[in-house]
Design a protein around this motif. Structure first.
Motif, PDB file in Angstrom:
ATOM      1  N   LEU A  54     -10.801  -3.907   7.018  1.00 11.35           N
ATOM      2  CA  LEU A  54     -11.327  -3.274   8.561  1.00 11.35           C
ATOM      3  C   LEU A  54      -9.953  -2.636   9.197  1.00 11.35           C
ATOM      4  O   LEU A  54      -9.861  -2.658  10.302  1.00 11.35           O
ATOM      5  CB  LEU A  54     -11.792  -4.433   9.399  1.00 11.35           C
ATOM      6  N   HIS A  55      -9.238  -1.726   8.276  1.00 11.01           N
ATOM      7  CA  HIS A  55      -8.225  -1.134   9.108  1.00 11.01           C
ATOM      8  C   HIS A  55      -8.624  -0.040   9.567  1.00 11.01           C
ATOM      9  O   HIS A  55      -9.707   0.620   9.019  1.00 11.01           O
ATOM     10  CB  HIS A  55      -6.931  -0.672   7.869  1.00 11.01           C
ATOM     11  N   PRO A  56      -7.787   0.730  10.671  1.00  8.79           N
ATOM     12  CA  PRO A  56      -8.239   1.855  11.352  1.00  8.79           C
ATOM     13  C   PRO A  56      -8.633   3.152  10.323  1.00  8.79           C
ATOM     14  O   PRO A  56      -7.949   3.029   9.212  1.00  8.79           O
ATOM     15  CB  PRO A  56      -7.157   2.391  12.013  1.00  8.79           C
ATOM     16  N   HIS A  57      -9.689   3.854  10.605  1.00  7.67           N
ATOM     17  CA  HIS A  57      -9.809   5.053   9.717  1.00  7.67           C
ATOM     18  C   HIS A  57      -8.683   6.088   9.583  1.00  7.67           C
ATOM     19  O   HIS A  57      -7.839   6.238  10.553  1.00  7.67           O
ATOM     20  CB  HIS A  57     -10.909   5.875  10.618  1.00  7.67           C
ATOM     21  N   ASP A  58      -8.507   6.326   8.537  1.00  9.27           N
ATOM     22  CA  ASP A  58      -7.327   7.431   7.963  1.00  9.27           C
ATOM     23  C   ASP A  58      -8.059   8.299   7.287  1.00  9.27           C
ATOM     24  O   ASP A  58      -8.556   8.174   6.395  1.00  9.27           O
ATOM     25  CB  ASP A  58      -6.316   6.563   7.254  1.00  9.27           C
ATOM     26  N   PRO A  59      -7.693   9.682   8.023  1.00  5.22           N
ATOM     27  CA  PRO A  59      -6.966  10.000   9.179  1.00  5.22           C
ATOM     28  C   PRO A  59      -7.833   9.497  10.546  1.00  5.22           C
ATOM     29  O   PRO A  59      -8.800   9.179  10.366  1.00  5.22           O
ATOM     30  CB  PRO A  59      -7.172  11.519   9.187  1.00  5.22           C
ATOM     31  N   PRO A  60      -6.931   9.408  11.388  1.00  7.67           N
ATOM     32  CA  PRO A  60      -7.401   8.756  12.792  1.00  7.67           C
ATOM     33  C   PRO A  60      -8.733   9.814  13.324  1.00  7.67           C
ATOM     34  O   PRO A  60      -8.832  10.835  12.963  1.00  7.67           O
ATOM     35  CB  PRO A  60      -6.300   9.341  13.933  1.00  7.67           C
ATOM     36  N   MET A  61      -9.688   8.861  13.769  1.00  6.03           N
ATOM     37  CA  MET A  61     -10.954   9.479  14.016  1.00  6.03           C
ATOM     38  C   MET A  61     -11.438   8.569  15.141  1.00  6.03           C
ATOM     39  O   MET A  61     -11.408   7.239  15.219  1.00  6.03           O
ATOM     40  CB  MET A  61     -11.862   9.312  12.841  1.00  6.03           C
ATOM     41  N   VAL A  62     -12.483   9.250  15.763  1.00  3.40           N
ATOM     42  CA  VAL A  62     -13.154   8.456  17.071  1.00  3.40           C
ATOM     43  C   VAL A  62     -14.786   8.868  16.799  1.00  3.40           C
ATOM     44  O   VAL A  62     -14.897   9.989  16.210  1.00  3.40           O
ATOM     45  CB  VAL A  62     -12.659   9.053  18.344  1.00  3.40           C
ATOM     46  N   ALA A  63     -15.515   8.139  17.053  1.00  2.00           N
ATOM     47  CA  ALA A  63     -17.050   8.256  17.049  1.00  2.00           C
ATOM     48  C   ALA A  63     -17.604   9.474  17.522  1.00  2.00           C
ATOM     49  O   ALA A  63     -18.503  10.074  17.311  1.00  2.00           O
ATOM     50  CB  ALA A  63     -17.947   7.167  16.970  1.00  2.00           C
ATOM     51  N   GLY A  64     -17.122   9.555  18.837  1.00  2.00           N
ATOM     52  CA  GLY A  64     -17.787  10.546  19.790  1.00  2.00           C
ATOM     53  C   GLY A  64     -18.965  10.162  20.385  1.00  2.00           C
ATOM     54  O   GLY A  64     -19.059   9.125  20.257  1.00  2.00           O
ATOM     55  N   GLU A  65     -19.676  10.997  21.298  1.00  2.00           N
ATOM     56  CA  GLU A  65     -20.658  10.482  22.082  1.00  2.00           C
ATOM     57  C   GLU A  65     -21.976   9.967  21.247  1.00  2.00           C
ATOM     58  O   GLU A  65     -22.405   8.984  21.463  1.00  2.00           O
ATOM     59  CB  GLU A  65     -21.495  11.569  22.931  1.00  2.00           C
ATOM     60  N   ALA A  66     -22.251  10.767  20.133  1.00  2.00           N
ATOM     61  CA  ALA A  66     -23.139  10.433  19.254  1.00  2.00           C
ATOM     62  C   ALA A  66     -23.233   9.828  18.103  1.00  2.00           C
ATOM     63  O   ALA A  66     -24.088   9.455  17.408  1.00  2.00           O
ATOM     64  CB  ALA A  66     -24.056  11.814  18.969  1.00  2.00           C
ATOM     65  N   GLY A  67     -21.905   9.154  17.894  1.00  2.00           N
ATOM     66  CA  GLY A  67     -21.408   8.810  16.681  1.00  2.00           C
ATOM     67  C   GLY A  67     -21.337   9.170  15.490  1.00  2.00           C
ATOM     68  O   GLY A  67     -21.157   8.745  14.406  1.00  2.00           O
ATOM     69  N   HIS A  68     -21.351  10.735  15.760  1.00  2.00           N
ATOM     70  CA  HIS A  68     -20.843  11.744  14.583  1.00  2.00           C
ATOM     71  C   HIS A  68     -19.576  12.314  14.442  1.00  2.00           C
ATOM     72  O   HIS A  68     -19.495  13.303  13.786  1.00  2.00           O
ATOM     73  CB  HIS A  68     -22.083  13.048  14.484  1.00  2.00           C
ATOM     74  N   GLY A  69     -18.529  11.830  15.446  1.00  2.00           N
ATOM     75  CA  GLY A  69     -17.284  12.288  15.345  1.00  2.00           C
ATOM     76  C   GLY A  69     -17.182  13.228  16.666  1.00  2.00           C
ATOM     77  O   GLY A  69     -18.112  13.595  17.350  1.00  2.00           O
ATOM     78  N   PRO A  70     -15.893  13.797  17.095  1.00  2.00           N
ATOM     79  CA  PRO A  70     -15.624  14.298  18.104  1.00  2.00           C
ATOM     80  C   PRO A  70     -16.150  15.791  17.987  1.00  2.00           C
ATOM     81  O   PRO A  70     -16.294  16.282  16.836  1.00  2.00           O
ATOM     82  CB  PRO A  70     -14.448  14.303  18.458  1.00  2.00           C
ATOM     83  N   ASP A  71     -16.286  16.465  19.039  1.00  2.00           N
ATOM     84  CA  ASP A  71     -16.437  17.903  19.055  1.00  2.00           C
ATOM     85  C   ASP A  71     -15.571  18.741  18.230  1.00  2.00           C
ATOM     86  O   ASP A  71     -14.251  18.606  18.287  1.00  2.00           O
ATOM     87  CB  ASP A  71     -16.513  18.558  20.216  1.00  2.00           C
ATOM     88  N   GLY A  72     -16.101  19.521  17.173  1.00  2.00           N
ATOM     89  CA  GLY A  72     -14.897  20.180  16.329  1.00  2.00           C
ATOM     90  C   GLY A  72     -14.446  19.664  15.210  1.00  2.00           C
ATOM     91  O   GLY A  72     -14.260  20.347  14.319  1.00  2.00           O
ATOM     92  N   LEU A  73     -14.896  18.134  15.178  1.00  2.00           N
ATOM     93  CA  LEU A  73     -14.556  17.845  13.882  1.00  2.00           C
ATOM     94  C   LEU A  73     -15.523  16.506  13.584  1.00  2.00           C
ATOM     95  O   LEU A  73     -15.325  15.376  13.360  1.00  2.00           O
ATOM     96  CB  LEU A  73     -13.079  16.861  13.971  1.00  2.00           C
ATOM     97  N   PRO A  74     -16.995  16.941  13.107  1.00  2.00           N
ATOM     98  CA  PRO A  74     -17.871  15.900  12.786  1.00  2.00           C
ATOM     99  C   PRO A  74     -17.438  15.167  11.737  1.00  2.00           C
ATOM    100  O   PRO A  74     -16.828  15.589  10.717  1.00  2.00           O
ATOM    101  CB  PRO A  74     -19.022  16.775  12.950  1.00  2.00           C
ATOM    102  N   CYS A  75     -18.367  14.139  11.575  1.00  2.00           N
ATOM    103  CA  CYS A  75     -18.104  13.228  10.179  1.00  2.00           C
ATOM    104  C   CYS A  75     -18.370  13.903   9.124  1.00  2.00           C
ATOM    105  O   CYS A  75     -17.878  14.022   7.863  1.00  2.00           O
ATOM    106  CB  CYS A  75     -18.884  12.008  10.298  1.00  2.00           C
ATOM    107  N   ARG A  76     -19.434  14.925   9.067  1.00  2.00           N
ATOM    108  CA  ARG A  76     -19.808  15.806   7.878  1.00  2.00           C
ATOM    109  C   ARG A  76     -18.582  16.568   7.399  1.00  2.00           C
ATOM    110  O   ARG A  76     -18.741  17.042   6.304  1.00  2.00           O
ATOM    111  CB  ARG A  76     -21.157  16.582   8.008  1.00  2.00           C
ATOM    112  N   SER A  77     -17.663  16.718   8.243  1.00  2.00           N
ATOM    113  CA  SER A  77     -16.632  17.671   7.817  1.00  2.00           C
ATOM    114  C   SER A  77     -15.681  17.046   6.494  1.00  2.00           C
ATOM    115  O   SER A  77     -15.243  17.625   5.564  1.00  2.00           O
ATOM    116  CB  SER A  77     -15.517  17.799   8.951  1.00  2.00           C
TER     117      SER A  77
END
Length: 219
Positions: free
Chosen positions: A91-114
């Motif tokens: 359970l180590h932190p996501h690499d590269p650093p990432m946050v879930a964002g409001e909807a859980g799909h990543g921050p604005d401009g860098l969605p998980c689907r990137s």
């Protein structure tokens, strides 16, 4: 033996060895000297708990067994304690650093689907063997965070429509038994240990847990 004859002998042995190795792989056998894969984690079936006559006790035992999946790294990484997803069995932190964002799909401009596509993609890194993927890849909502919580606390969350996405117990069972993203836990890509048992087994355990009163362990 002359040098040319010796070279031909060595080449013939190498060819024969390669043929034997290929044959072993085709039959699902590891080549000689290869490390054996660890055995899969066993998950009991719902039928294995029929001998527990008291429904409440059986319900608790069934949920404890389902907890082998619910508390596995494959699930916990997507239900982080914070809005920062985690990776790996540790359970180590996501690499590269990432946050879930409001909807859980990543921050604005860098969605998980990137990075995460509709399916796993094999990579060739020294440590990362594959990039996980699913059409619904996302981090669970903050109210569904599980990391660091007891199985009893997670159970209470799962039963609470205010914290489980508005699901009834029947809808929760369908989610556990048939949701494609949940099913990824049993096909997580090279370099990751699958969840215990199968998704069908988990669905049966959850249904039997519901049928026996959906009891939760003490928090």
């Amino acid at each position: 033996m002359s040098r040319p004859a010796a070279l031909l002998l060595i080449a013939g042995l190498a060819l024969a060895g390669g043929t034997l190795a290929a044959s072993a792989l085709a039959q699902g056998e590891p080549p000689a000297g290869a490390a054996a894969s660890p055995p899969p984690v066993v998950l009991k079936t719902a039928a294995d708990f029929q001998s527990i006559k008291d429904p409440a006790a059986r319900s608790l035992a069934l949920f404890a067994e389902a907890g082998k999946v619910i508390q596995s790294p494959r699930c916990l990484n997507c239900h982080p304690a914070t809005r920062v997803p985690t990776q790996g069995d540790d359970l180590h932190p996501h690499d590269p650093p990432m946050v879930a964002g409001e909807a859980g799909h990543g921050p604005d401009g860098l969605p998980c689907r990137s990075c995460h596509g509709p399916a796993n993609v094999t990579t060739f890194g020294e440590h990362i063997k594959s990039m996980p993927g699913d059409p619904k890849w996302a981090v669970a909502p903050a109210k569904m965070a599980w990391q660091g919580k007891s199985l009893g606390a997670i159970c209470a969350q799962l039963k609470d429509p205010a914290r489980n996405g508005g699901k009834t117990l029947a809808q929760l069972q369908q989610h556990m038994a048939h949701d494609h993203l949940v099913g990824w836990a049993w096909a997580p890509g090279e370099g990751r240990k699958p969840a215990a048992g199968t998704q069908a087994q988990l669905g049966e355990l959850v249904q039997a847990w519901i049928d026996t009163g959906a009891r939760c362990p003490k928090a």
